[in-house]
Design an enzyme around this catalytic site. Sequence first.
Site, PDB file in Angstrom:
ATOM      1  N   LYS A 126      22.602   2.350  48.500  1.00 18.20           N
ATOM      2  CA  LYS A 126      22.717   0.935  48.842  1.00 18.20           C
ATOM      3  C   LYS A 126      21.324   0.426  49.188  1.00 18.20           C
ATOM      4  CE  LYS A 126      25.781  -2.426  49.510  1.00 18.20           C
ATOM      5  NZ  LYS A 126      26.773  -2.287  50.584  1.00 18.20           N
ATOM      6  N   HIS A 127      20.879  -0.609  48.503  1.00 11.35           N
ATOM      7  CA  HIS A 127      19.548  -1.181  48.720  1.00 11.35           C
ATOM      8  C   HIS A 127      18.456  -0.103  48.640  1.00 11.35           C
ATOM      9  CE1 HIS A 127      21.414  -4.953  49.548  1.00 11.35           C
ATOM     10  NE2 HIS A 127      22.062  -4.492  50.583  1.00 11.35           N
ATOM     11  N   VAL A 154      -9.047   4.516   4.701  1.00 10.24           N
ATOM     12  CA  VAL A 154      -9.698   3.295   4.236  1.00 10.24           C
ATOM     13  C   VAL A 154      -8.908   2.730   3.060  1.00 10.24           C
ATOM     14  CG1 VAL A 154     -11.808   2.275   3.309  1.00 10.24           C
ATOM     15  CG2 VAL A 154     -11.946   4.147   4.953  1.00 10.24           C
ATOM     16  N   HIS A 166       7.433   4.511  50.612  1.00  9.46           N
ATOM     17  CA  HIS A 166       7.309   3.177  51.175  1.00  9.46           C
ATOM     18  C   HIS A 166       7.900   2.121  50.251  1.00  9.46           C
ATOM     19  CE1 HIS A 166       4.119   5.209  53.618  1.00  9.46           C
ATOM     20  NE2 HIS A 166       4.743   4.515  54.544  1.00  9.46           N
ATOM     21  N   THR A 198       0.833  -1.201   0.000  1.00  8.25           N
ATOM     22  CA  THR A 198       0.000   0.000   0.000  1.00  8.25           C
ATOM     23  C   THR A 198       0.866   1.249   0.000  1.00  8.25           C
ATOM     24  OG1 THR A 198      -0.045   0.123   2.418  1.00  8.25           O
ATOM     25  CG2 THR A 198      -1.786  -1.150   1.367  1.00  8.25           C
ATOM     26  N   ASN A 244      10.201   5.381  57.779  1.00  2.66           N
ATOM     27  CA  ASN A 244      10.322   6.743  58.278  1.00  2.66           C
ATOM     28  C   ASN A 244      11.747   7.248  58.020  1.00  2.66           C
ATOM     29  OD1 ASN A 244       7.717   7.211  59.483  1.00  2.66           O
ATOM     30  ND2 ASN A 244       8.265   5.734  61.057  1.00  2.66           N
ATOM     31  N   THR A 276      -7.278  -1.030   3.626  1.00  2.00           N
ATOM     32  CA  THR A 276      -7.123  -2.476   3.845  1.00  2.00           C
ATOM     33  C   THR A 276      -8.339  -3.093   4.531  1.00  2.00           C
ATOM     34  OG1 THR A 276      -6.016  -2.093   5.962  1.00  2.00           O
ATOM     35  CG2 THR A 276      -4.618  -2.295   3.997  1.00  2.00           C
ATOM     36  N   GLY A 307      30.452  -1.573  47.586  1.00  3.92           N
ATOM     37  CA  GLY A 307      29.529  -2.317  46.740  1.00  3.92           C
ATOM     38  C   GLY A 307      28.266  -1.559  46.406  1.00  3.92           C
ATOM     39  N   ARG A 324       9.678   6.722  64.085  1.00  2.00           N
ATOM     40  CA  ARG A 324      10.487   7.867  63.664  1.00  2.00           C
ATOM     41  C   ARG A 324      11.618   8.142  64.648  1.00  2.00           C
ATOM     42  NH1 ARG A 324       9.882  10.862  59.589  1.00  2.00           N
ATOM     43  NH2 ARG A 324       7.899   9.818  59.208  1.00  2.00           N
ATOM     44  N   ARG A 362       4.621  16.559  52.617  1.00  2.00           N
ATOM     45  CA  ARG A 362       5.170  15.310  53.140  1.00  2.00           C
ATOM     46  C   ARG A 362       5.820  14.520  52.011  1.00  2.00           C
ATOM     47  NH1 ARG A 362       0.850  11.154  55.436  1.00  2.00           N
ATOM     48  NH2 ARG A 362       0.829  10.504  53.255  1.00  2.00           N
ATOM     49  N   TYR A 422      18.302 -13.198  37.128  1.00  2.00           N
ATOM     50  CA  TYR A 422      17.286 -13.527  38.125  1.00  2.00           C
ATOM     51  C   TYR A 422      16.766 -12.231  38.724  1.00  2.00           C
ATOM     52  CZ  TYR A 422      21.461 -13.159  41.140  1.00  2.00           C
ATOM     53  OH  TYR A 422      22.609 -12.733  41.754  1.00  2.00           O
TER      54      TYR A 422
END
Length: 529
Positions: free
Chosen positions: A280-281, A68, A529, A37, A423, A70, A310, A443, A525, A219
Amino acid sequence: MTDLVPVRRALLSVSDKTGLVELGQALAARGVELLSTGGTAKALREAGLGVVDVAEVTGFPEMMDGRVKTLHPMVHGGLLALRDNPEHLAAMETHGIAGIDLLVVNLYPFEATVAKGADYAECVENIDIGGPAMIRAGAKNHAFVNVVVDTEDYAALLAELDANDGATSLAFRQQLAQTAYARTGAYDAAVSNWMAGAIGQDAPRRRVVAGSLAQTLRYGENPHQRAAFYLDGSDRPGVATAKQWQGKELSYNNINDTDAAFELVSEFLPADGPACAIIKHANPCGVARGASLEDAYRRAFDCDRTSAFGGIIALNMKLDEATARAICEIFTEVVIAPAADDAAKEVFAAKKNLRLLTTGGLANPAAAGMTIRQVSGGFLAQDKDNGRITADDLKVVTKKAPTEAEIADMLFAWTVGKHVKSNAIVYVKDGATVGVGAGQMSRVDSTRIAARKAQDMAEAVGLPGTPTKGSVVASDAFFPFPDGLLTAAEAGATAVIQPGGSMRDDEVIAAADEAGLAMVFTGMRHFRH
């Protein structure tokens, strides 16, 4: 189902013409009849290939600006007909419908149109109709039809044809069909999510999340969990768009932590000076500004030398040789920065396991976006936390007002605290974190842990006393009782920044006054989390 099905007739209709001519030539060389086309047919003809226009097959010209062309039984009958069903074969013969064995379609560039900031009308015009209809039809009939929607699958298609003397296997067609449905699903998701925003629906009745595979990971968070990394198609600078210069493949945890590090360091504009964040983490263990990038790194590192080992390092400007050499003094998993000079890359080349990523720029912390988190039976969706404050937003609530230096440190601490798991408590002195308390149920415990981290820092760095003496402290949410604030005062903090809004604000303010602290409320605030 039939296993091997020969490919004799193909319909090609693509927006992205990457590799189109080469594919057309390869198919023609294998004796495949080509239907096409518009612009696709033109490109194939200009390459000297014989092409049959779909308009010749349907008996209708392209009309309505190509909307229009196909959507016709001569096309969809050729895609949907079951070749082992006598009634279908009879209908094909009666109506002169020829089968289509291969469909090569990629869709109007709707996502790219939205990304460039096009207006509503242009976005609507770039919603493909015929393409998804053909893809879904051909994919449903994958017992007989091959559907290719990604240019990167062209080579696999040709290899399959070569391996099977011009035919394809059922397993191959099933894989193509799965990819095809994923593509139309992602396309519809992009359209529906864009439209929700365009018409002001903050919480549409249905919301779809889609992505394209970037890599299969070794993993997940743990070795027994399978994992993969998907891209959402946005061009926001970060780990998803970065170039990896060296080092082994990123892991699930690397990607998560690197994203956290870069989002944090992107809060600090290069115009305001060098900055470094060490993660870290998913939590900051050190963040600092400095006179140079190396100075910023060393100050961030000094906050928690143990945790920095690390870790993930994010920088807000081009990595230089001096900073690279300083980083190489300990083991680091990943370094991410907007850029890196050749000398820095050469230094890192000796550290084969260190991953270096460059992004080409910082992520805009004020940009709108969405975060999604899966829960059992569903997922939560919310606006990205792009809330920011300035000195003008601060409300002094104590008798003692903070100094300009304390305000600067409070704003820095507040920015870091936004990226610490709740916290969250962050002590800062002279533009560098000196203690971070993260993720505690209480806290006051976060306040104590951060103060203890500062004592550890003093011992590691060789300071005569705790660096929290004369520091400021940020709390991501209000102090529900005076105990956390008094713990910070006992650690030597002189000023506090917190949202306010507790029913015991008056008690907390009175305690701050009695302790001789300056305290400001932000009215915002930053729970994480």
